[in-house]
Design an enzyme around this catalytic site. Structure first.
Site, PDB file in Angstrom:
ATOM      1  N   LYS A   1       0.862  -1.190   0.000  1.00 27.18           N
ATOM      2  CA  LYS A   1       0.000   0.000   0.000  1.00 27.18           C
ATOM      3  C   LYS A   1       0.890   1.229   0.000  1.00 27.18           C
ATOM      4  O   LYS A   1       1.706   1.422   0.906  1.00 27.18           O
ATOM      5  CB  LYS A   1      -0.901  -0.026   1.233  1.00 27.18           C
ATOM      6  CG  LYS A   1      -1.756   1.230   1.346  1.00 27.18           C
ATOM      7  CD  LYS A   1      -2.799   1.113   2.429  1.00 27.18           C
ATOM      8  CE  LYS A   1      -3.535   2.431   2.599  1.00 27.18           C
ATOM      9  NZ  LYS A   1      -4.559   2.356   3.646  1.00 27.18           N
TER      10      LYS A   1
ATOM     11  N   LYS B   1      -2.222  -1.522  -3.782  1.00 25.02           N
ATOM     12  CA  LYS B   1      -3.095  -0.351  -3.709  1.00 25.02           C
ATOM     13  C   LYS B   1      -2.277   0.920  -3.804  1.00 25.02           C
ATOM     14  O   LYS B   1      -1.275   1.003  -3.100  1.00 25.02           O
ATOM     15  CB  LYS B   1      -3.837  -0.418  -2.370  1.00 25.02           C
ATOM     16  CG  LYS B   1      -4.761   0.720  -2.121  1.00 25.02           C
ATOM     17  CD  LYS B   1      -5.358   0.607  -0.750  1.00 25.02           C
ATOM     18  CE  LYS B   1      -6.100   1.906  -0.480  1.00 25.02           C
ATOM     19  NZ  LYS B   1      -6.463   2.062   0.879  1.00 25.02           N
TER      20      LYS B   1
HETATM   21  C1  PBG Z   1      -7.156   3.212   5.616  1.00 22.16           C
HETATM   22  C2  PBG Z   1      -7.624   3.174   4.204  1.00 22.16           C
HETATM   23  C3  PBG Z   1      -7.516   4.175   3.254  1.00 22.16           C
HETATM   24  C4  PBG Z   1      -8.097   3.690   2.102  1.00 22.16           C
HETATM   25  C5  PBG Z   1      -8.552   2.404   2.367  1.00 22.16           C
HETATM   26  N1  PBG Z   1      -8.230   2.093   3.672  1.00 22.16           N
HETATM   27  C6  PBG Z   1      -7.010   5.556   3.403  1.00 22.16           C
HETATM   28  C7  PBG Z   1      -5.598   5.841   3.644  1.00 22.16           C
HETATM   29  O1  PBG Z   1      -4.751   4.957   3.722  1.00 22.16           O
HETATM   30  O2  PBG Z   1      -5.290   7.014   3.790  1.00 22.16           O
HETATM   31  C8  PBG Z   1      -8.205   4.437   0.813  1.00 22.16           C
HETATM   32  C9  PBG Z   1      -9.215   3.909  -0.155  1.00 22.16           C
HETATM   33  C10 PBG Z   1      -9.526   4.829  -1.285  1.00 22.16           C
HETATM   34  O3  PBG Z   1      -8.867   5.859  -1.498  1.00 22.16           O
HETATM   35  O4  PBG Z   1     -10.481   4.515  -2.001  1.00 22.16           O
HETATM   36  N2  PBG Z   1      -8.160   2.781   6.494  1.00 22.16           N
END
Ligand code: PBG
Length: 331
Positions: free
Chosen positions: A199, A252
Protein backbone atom coordinates in the site's frame (compact mmCIF):
# COMPACT_ATOMS: atom_id res chain seq x y z
CA UNK A 1 -1.48 -5.10 -53.87
CA UNK A 2 -1.57 -8.65 -52.55
CA UNK A 3 1.32 -10.24 -50.76
CA UNK A 4 3.57 -12.66 -52.63
CA UNK A 5 3.99 -14.84 -49.57
CA UNK A 6 2.01 -15.49 -46.40
CA UNK A 7 2.02 -12.39 -44.28
CA UNK A 8 1.09 -12.35 -40.63
CA UNK A 9 -2.18 -10.51 -40.36
CA UNK A 10 -3.12 -10.08 -36.69
CA UNK A 11 -6.06 -7.96 -37.81
CA UNK A 12 -7.87 -11.11 -39.01
CA UNK A 13 -8.83 -11.92 -35.45
CA UNK A 14 -9.99 -8.38 -34.72
CA UNK A 15 -12.40 -8.16 -37.60
CA UNK A 16 -15.74 -8.69 -35.86
CA UNK A 17 -17.06 -8.36 -32.33
CA UNK A 18 -17.63 -12.14 -32.20
CA UNK A 19 -14.04 -12.85 -33.21
CA UNK A 20 -12.71 -10.38 -30.68
CA UNK A 21 -14.83 -11.90 -27.97
CA UNK A 22 -13.67 -15.39 -28.90
CA UNK A 23 -9.98 -14.62 -28.62
CA UNK A 24 -10.03 -12.19 -25.68
CA UNK A 25 -7.21 -13.10 -23.29
CA UNK A 26 -8.75 -11.43 -20.27
CA UNK A 27 -12.33 -11.47 -19.10
CA UNK A 28 -13.97 -9.66 -16.27
CA UNK A 29 -16.59 -11.37 -14.17
CA UNK A 30 -18.91 -9.85 -11.54
CA UNK A 31 -17.73 -12.41 -8.97
CA UNK A 32 -14.23 -10.91 -9.09
CA UNK A 33 -15.45 -7.46 -8.09
CA UNK A 34 -15.64 -6.23 -4.50
CA UNK A 35 -17.62 -3.14 -3.56
CA UNK A 36 -16.23 -0.83 -0.85
CA UNK A 37 -19.10 0.71 1.15
CA UNK A 38 -19.20 3.42 3.79
CA UNK A 39 -21.64 3.32 6.70
CA UNK A 40 -21.96 6.23 9.07
CA UNK A 41 -23.34 6.22 12.57
CA UNK A 42 -26.12 8.64 13.50
CA UNK A 43 -27.32 9.83 10.10
CA UNK A 44 -30.89 9.40 8.91
CA UNK A 45 -30.33 9.94 5.17
CA UNK A 46 -27.49 8.75 2.94
CA UNK A 47 -24.91 11.49 2.65
CA UNK A 48 -23.32 12.16 -0.77
CA UNK A 49 -19.53 12.37 -1.02
CA UNK A 50 -18.86 15.41 -3.19
CA UNK A 51 -15.52 14.22 -4.55
CA UNK A 52 -16.96 10.80 -5.44
CA UNK A 53 -20.17 11.45 -7.38
CA UNK A 54 -22.52 8.50 -7.01
CA UNK A 55 -20.88 7.20 -3.81
CA UNK A 56 -22.48 7.91 -0.42
CA UNK A 57 -22.01 7.46 3.27
CA UNK A 58 -24.82 5.05 4.05
CA UNK A 59 -27.27 4.79 6.89
CA UNK A 60 -27.70 1.26 8.18
CA UNK A 61 -30.87 0.96 6.12
CA UNK A 62 -29.52 2.39 2.89
CA UNK A 63 -26.47 0.16 3.26
CA UNK A 64 -28.68 -2.91 3.39
CA UNK A 65 -30.51 -1.83 0.26
CA UNK A 66 -27.35 -1.03 -1.70
CA UNK A 67 -25.67 -4.25 -0.55
CA UNK A 68 -28.71 -6.18 -1.75
CA UNK A 69 -28.43 -4.48 -5.15
CA UNK A 70 -24.74 -5.34 -5.36
CA UNK A 71 -25.49 -8.98 -4.65
CA UNK A 72 -28.31 -9.00 -7.21
CA UNK A 73 -25.81 -7.75 -9.75
CA UNK A 74 -23.52 -10.67 -8.91
CA UNK A 75 -20.78 -8.76 -7.11
CA UNK A 76 -18.46 -11.19 -5.32
CA UNK A 77 -17.88 -9.27 -2.13
CA UNK A 78 -18.47 -6.15 -0.09
CA UNK A 79 -15.90 -4.44 2.10
CA UNK A 80 -17.21 -2.21 4.86
CA UNK A 81 -15.77 1.02 6.22
CA UNK A 82 -17.38 2.58 9.28
CA UNK A 83 -17.54 6.19 10.35
CA UNK A 84 -18.43 6.53 14.03
CA UNK A 85 -20.34 9.47 15.47
CA UNK A 86 -17.62 10.08 18.06
CA UNK A 87 -13.89 9.73 17.52
CA UNK A 88 -11.15 9.68 20.15
CA UNK A 89 -7.41 9.19 20.49
CA UNK A 90 -7.59 5.40 20.71
CA UNK A 91 -10.30 4.94 18.11
CA UNK A 92 -12.41 3.14 20.69
CA UNK A 93 -15.46 2.84 18.43
CA UNK A 94 -13.48 0.48 16.19
CA UNK A 95 -13.69 -2.52 18.53
CA UNK A 96 -16.90 -1.59 20.32
CA UNK A 97 -19.30 -4.53 19.82
CA UNK A 98 -22.01 -1.89 19.32
CA UNK A 99 -19.80 0.16 16.95
CA UNK A 100 -21.22 1.04 13.56
CA UNK A 101 -19.29 -1.53 11.52
CA UNK A 102 -20.17 -4.31 13.92
CA UNK A 103 -23.87 -3.38 13.71
CA UNK A 104 -23.74 -3.15 9.93
CA UNK A 105 -21.96 -6.51 9.74
CA UNK A 106 -24.74 -8.17 11.69
CA UNK A 107 -27.33 -6.58 9.39
CA UNK A 108 -25.59 -7.70 6.21
CA UNK A 109 -24.72 -11.20 7.29
CA UNK A 110 -28.33 -11.72 8.39
CA UNK A 111 -29.67 -10.30 5.12
CA UNK A 112 -27.25 -11.81 2.65
CA UNK A 113 -26.03 -15.05 4.18
CA UNK A 114 -23.45 -16.51 1.85
CA UNK A 115 -24.62 -14.71 -1.29
CA UNK A 116 -21.50 -12.53 -1.22
CA UNK A 117 -18.38 -12.38 0.94
CA UNK A 118 -18.73 -9.72 3.61
CA UNK A 119 -15.38 -8.21 4.50
CA UNK A 120 -14.15 -5.37 6.67
CA UNK A 121 -11.37 -2.84 6.43
CA UNK A 122 -9.35 -3.10 9.61
CA UNK A 123 -7.67 0.17 10.54
CA UNK A 124 -7.95 2.99 13.03
CA UNK A 125 -7.94 6.13 10.89
CA UNK A 126 -11.73 6.25 10.51
CA UNK A 127 -12.05 6.06 14.30
CA UNK A 128 -9.30 8.31 15.70
CA UNK A 129 -9.81 12.03 16.28
CA UNK A 130 -6.29 12.72 14.93
CA UNK A 131 -6.99 10.70 11.76
CA UNK A 132 -3.92 8.49 12.02
CA UNK A 133 -3.96 4.75 11.40
CA UNK A 134 -2.62 3.95 14.86
CA UNK A 135 -2.37 5.17 18.41
CA UNK A 136 0.19 7.87 19.06
CA UNK A 137 3.13 8.24 21.41
CA UNK A 138 3.41 11.33 23.62
CA UNK A 139 5.61 12.80 20.88
CA UNK A 140 2.78 12.40 18.36
CA UNK A 141 4.29 9.52 16.40
CA UNK A 142 2.48 6.30 15.59
CA UNK A 143 3.30 3.64 18.15
CA UNK A 144 3.62 0.52 15.99
CA UNK A 145 3.35 -2.12 18.68
CA UNK A 146 0.67 -0.44 20.76
CA UNK A 147 -1.30 -0.15 17.52
CA UNK A 148 -0.98 -3.91 16.94
CA UNK A 149 -2.77 -4.52 20.22
CA UNK A 150 -5.62 -2.31 19.05
CA UNK A 151 -5.75 -4.13 15.69
CA UNK A 152 -5.92 -7.50 17.47
CA UNK A 153 -8.90 -6.32 19.46
CA UNK A 154 -10.64 -4.88 16.39
CA UNK A 155 -10.06 -8.18 14.58
CA UNK A 156 -11.97 -10.05 17.27
CA UNK A 157 -14.79 -7.49 17.29
CA UNK A 158 -15.19 -7.74 13.51
CA UNK A 159 -14.91 -11.53 13.42
CA UNK A 160 -17.47 -11.95 16.16
CA UNK A 161 -19.86 -9.64 14.31
CA UNK A 162 -19.64 -11.83 11.22
CA UNK A 163 -16.86 -10.53 8.97
CA UNK A 164 -15.54 -13.38 6.81
CA UNK A 165 -12.40 -11.61 5.64
CA UNK A 166 -10.44 -8.94 7.49
CA UNK A 167 -8.48 -6.37 5.51
CA UNK A 168 -5.75 -4.76 7.62
CA UNK A 169 -4.90 -1.51 5.84
CA UNK A 170 -2.73 0.36 8.33
CA UNK A 171 0.70 -0.81 7.09
CA UNK A 172 2.00 -1.43 10.61
CA UNK A 173 4.88 -3.90 10.80
CA UNK A 174 3.70 -7.24 12.14
CA UNK A 175 -0.01 -6.48 11.74
CA UNK A 176 -0.89 -9.72 9.98
CA UNK A 177 0.85 -11.85 12.62
CA UNK A 178 -0.82 -9.92 15.43
CA UNK A 179 -4.28 -10.29 13.89
CA UNK A 180 -3.78 -13.96 12.96
CA UNK A 181 -2.74 -14.91 16.46
CA UNK A 182 -5.58 -12.92 18.03
CA UNK A 183 -8.09 -14.63 15.72
CA UNK A 184 -6.68 -18.09 16.33
CA UNK A 185 -6.58 -17.51 20.08
CA UNK A 186 -10.24 -16.55 20.09
CA UNK A 187 -11.43 -19.52 18.02
CA UNK A 188 -11.61 -17.69 14.68
CA UNK A 189 -9.17 -19.91 12.78
CA UNK A 190 -11.48 -19.85 9.75
CA UNK A 191 -11.58 -16.08 9.31
CA UNK A 192 -9.35 -15.03 6.41
CA UNK A 193 -6.93 -12.12 6.14
CA UNK A 194 -6.72 -10.04 2.97
CA UNK A 195 -3.71 -7.91 3.70
CA UNK A 196 -3.20 -4.49 2.15
CA UNK A 197 0.42 -5.59 1.68
CA UNK A 198 1.79 -3.20 -0.91
CA UNK A 199 0.00 0.00 0.00
CA UNK A 200 1.57 3.19 -1.22
CA UNK A 201 1.54 6.65 0.35
CA UNK A 202 -0.66 7.94 -2.43
CA UNK A 203 -2.34 11.18 -3.40
CA UNK A 204 -5.04 9.03 -5.00
CA UNK A 205 -6.64 8.48 -1.58
CA UNK A 206 -7.74 12.12 -1.44
CA UNK A 207 -11.50 11.62 -1.92
CA UNK A 208 -11.54 8.69 0.54
CA UNK A 209 -10.49 11.04 3.28
CA UNK A 210 -13.70 12.97 2.69
CA UNK A 211 -15.70 9.74 2.48
CA UNK A 212 -14.33 8.33 5.73
CA UNK A 213 -13.68 11.68 7.38
CA UNK A 214 -10.18 10.58 8.19
CA UNK A 215 -7.68 13.15 6.90
CA UNK A 216 -4.72 13.20 9.30
CA UNK A 217 -4.97 16.32 11.47
CA UNK A 218 -1.18 16.72 11.26
CA UNK A 219 1.60 14.96 9.38
CA UNK A 220 0.97 12.29 6.76
CA UNK A 221 1.20 8.54 6.26
CA UNK A 222 4.63 8.44 4.62
CA UNK A 223 6.36 6.75 7.57
CA UNK A 224 4.23 3.62 7.24
CA UNK A 225 2.83 3.54 3.70
CA UNK A 226 5.27 2.76 0.88
CA UNK A 227 7.21 5.27 -1.16
CA UNK A 228 5.82 5.40 -4.73
CA UNK A 229 9.42 5.22 -5.96
CA UNK A 230 9.84 1.65 -4.75
CA UNK A 231 8.89 -1.64 -6.39
CA UNK A 232 11.18 -4.30 -4.84
CA UNK A 233 9.94 -3.24 -1.43
CA UNK A 234 6.46 -4.41 -2.36
CA UNK A 235 7.69 -7.96 -2.69
CA UNK A 236 9.32 -7.72 0.70
CA UNK A 237 6.02 -6.57 2.22
CA UNK A 238 4.08 -9.28 0.39
CA UNK A 239 6.41 -12.08 1.50
CA UNK A 240 6.39 -10.87 5.08
CA UNK A 241 2.59 -10.81 5.09
CA UNK A 242 2.41 -14.31 3.63
CA UNK A 243 4.87 -15.57 6.23
CA UNK A 244 2.69 -13.97 8.91
CA UNK A 245 -0.39 -15.77 7.63
CA UNK A 246 -2.07 -13.57 5.01
CA UNK A 247 -4.50 -15.49 2.79
CA UNK A 248 -4.67 -12.86 0.05
CA UNK A 249 -2.41 -9.91 -0.70
CA UNK A 250 -3.38 -6.52 -2.05
CA UNK A 251 -1.71 -3.86 -4.16
CA UNK A 252 -3.09 -0.35 -3.71
CA UNK A 253 -3.72 1.92 -5.61
CA UNK A 254 -4.25 -0.12 -8.78
CA UNK A 255 -4.09 1.98 -11.95
CA UNK A 256 -0.78 3.72 -11.34
CA UNK A 257 0.76 0.54 -9.88
CA UNK A 258 -0.01 -2.09 -12.52
CA UNK A 259 3.67 -3.00 -12.68
CA UNK A 260 3.48 -3.94 -9.01
CA UNK A 261 0.31 -5.96 -9.57
CA UNK A 262 2.09 -7.94 -12.27
CA UNK A 263 5.23 -8.50 -10.23
CA UNK A 264 3.26 -9.71 -7.25
CA UNK A 265 1.11 -11.98 -9.43
CA UNK A 266 4.27 -13.56 -10.86
CA UNK A 267 5.74 -14.20 -7.41
CA UNK A 268 2.94 -15.58 -5.28
CA UNK A 269 0.43 -18.43 -5.34
CA UNK A 270 -2.37 -16.75 -3.41
CA UNK A 271 -5.10 -14.48 -4.80
CA UNK A 272 -3.80 -11.05 -5.69
CA UNK A 273 -6.20 -8.20 -5.02
CA UNK A 274 -5.97 -4.67 -6.44
CA UNK A 275 -7.84 -1.64 -5.10
CA UNK A 276 -9.03 0.92 -7.63
CA UNK A 277 -9.08 3.72 -5.08
CA UNK A 278 -11.18 6.82 -4.57
CA UNK A 279 -8.95 9.13 -6.64
CA UNK A 280 -8.99 6.76 -9.59
CA UNK A 281 -12.78 6.76 -9.47
CA UNK A 282 -12.95 10.53 -8.99
CA UNK A 283 -10.69 11.23 -11.97
CA UNK A 284 -12.81 9.15 -14.32
CA UNK A 285 -15.97 10.78 -13.02
CA UNK A 286 -14.55 14.29 -13.32
CA UNK A 287 -13.29 13.80 -16.86
CA UNK A 288 -16.55 12.15 -17.90
CA UNK A 289 -18.59 14.99 -16.44
CA UNK A 290 -16.61 17.37 -18.60
CA UNK A 291 -17.32 15.24 -21.65
CA UNK A 292 -13.60 14.53 -21.98
CA UNK A 293 -13.77 10.74 -21.80
CA UNK A 294 -16.53 8.21 -22.37
CA UNK A 295 -17.42 7.26 -18.82
CA UNK A 296 -18.61 3.69 -19.32
CA UNK A 297 -15.80 2.73 -21.66
CA UNK A 298 -13.20 4.25 -19.35
CA UNK A 299 -14.72 2.47 -16.36
CA UNK A 300 -14.63 -0.93 -18.05
CA UNK A 301 -11.20 -0.43 -19.62
CA UNK A 302 -9.70 0.59 -16.28
CA UNK A 303 -11.07 -2.56 -14.62
CA UNK A 304 -10.08 -4.86 -17.45
CA UNK A 305 -6.55 -3.46 -17.37
CA UNK A 306 -6.23 -4.19 -13.66
CA UNK A 307 -7.27 -7.79 -14.34
CA UNK A 308 -4.91 -8.03 -17.31
CA UNK A 309 -2.03 -6.86 -15.12
CA UNK A 310 -2.68 -9.91 -12.96
CA UNK A 311 -5.17 -9.04 -10.25
CA UNK A 312 -7.58 -11.85 -9.43
CA UNK A 313 -9.93 -9.58 -7.52
CA UNK A 314 -10.62 -5.89 -7.90
CA UNK A 315 -11.97 -3.60 -5.20
CA UNK A 316 -13.82 -0.85 -7.03
CA UNK A 317 -16.53 1.71 -6.36
CA UNK A 318 -17.86 0.70 -9.78
CA UNK A 319 -18.49 -2.90 -8.70
CA UNK A 320 -22.30 -2.92 -8.90
CA UNK A 321 -22.47 -0.94 -12.11
CA UNK A 322 -19.71 -2.88 -13.82
CA UNK A 323 -21.29 -6.18 -12.72
CA UNK A 324 -24.62 -5.12 -14.24
CA UNK A 325 -22.96 -4.28 -17.53
CA UNK A 326 -21.13 -7.59 -17.57
CA UNK A 327 -24.34 -9.47 -16.82
CA UNK A 328 -25.90 -7.81 -19.88
CA UNK A 329 -22.97 -9.03 -21.95
CA UNK A 330 -21.64 -5.51 -22.39
CA UNK A 331 -18.00 -4.60 -21.87
C1 PBG B 1 -7.16 3.21 5.62
C2 PBG B 1 -7.62 3.17 4.20
C3 PBG B 1 -7.52 4.17 3.25
C4 PBG B 1 -8.10 3.69 2.10
C5 PBG B 1 -8.55 2.40 2.37
N1 PBG B 1 -8.23 2.09 3.67
C6 PBG B 1 -7.01 5.56 3.40
C7 PBG B 1 -5.60 5.84 3.64
O1 PBG B 1 -4.75 4.96 3.72
O2 PBG B 1 -5.29 7.01 3.79
C8 PBG B 1 -8.20 4.44 0.81
C9 PBG B 1 -9.22 3.91 -0.16
C10 PBG B 1 -9.53 4.83 -1.28
O3 PBG B 1 -8.87 5.86 -1.50
O4 PBG B 1 -10.48 4.51 -2.00
N2 PBG B 1 -8.16 2.78 6.49
Amino acid sequence: MSAQFPVARPRRLRRTPALRRLVAETRLAPAELVLPMFVKEGITEPHPISSMPGVVQHTRDSLRKAAHEAVEAGVGGIILFGIPAVKDGDGSAADDPAGIVQLALRDLTADLGDAAVIMTDLCLDEYTDHGHCGVLTAAGEIDNDATLERYASIAIAQASAGSAVLGPSGMMDGQVAAIRSALDGAGYQDIAIMSYSAKYASAYYGPFREAAECAPQFGDRATHQQDPANADESLREVFLDLAEGADMVMVKPAGAYLDIVRRVRDEVDVPVVAYQVSGEYAMIEAAARNGWVDRDRTMMESLLSIRRAGANLVLTYYATEAARRLARGAH
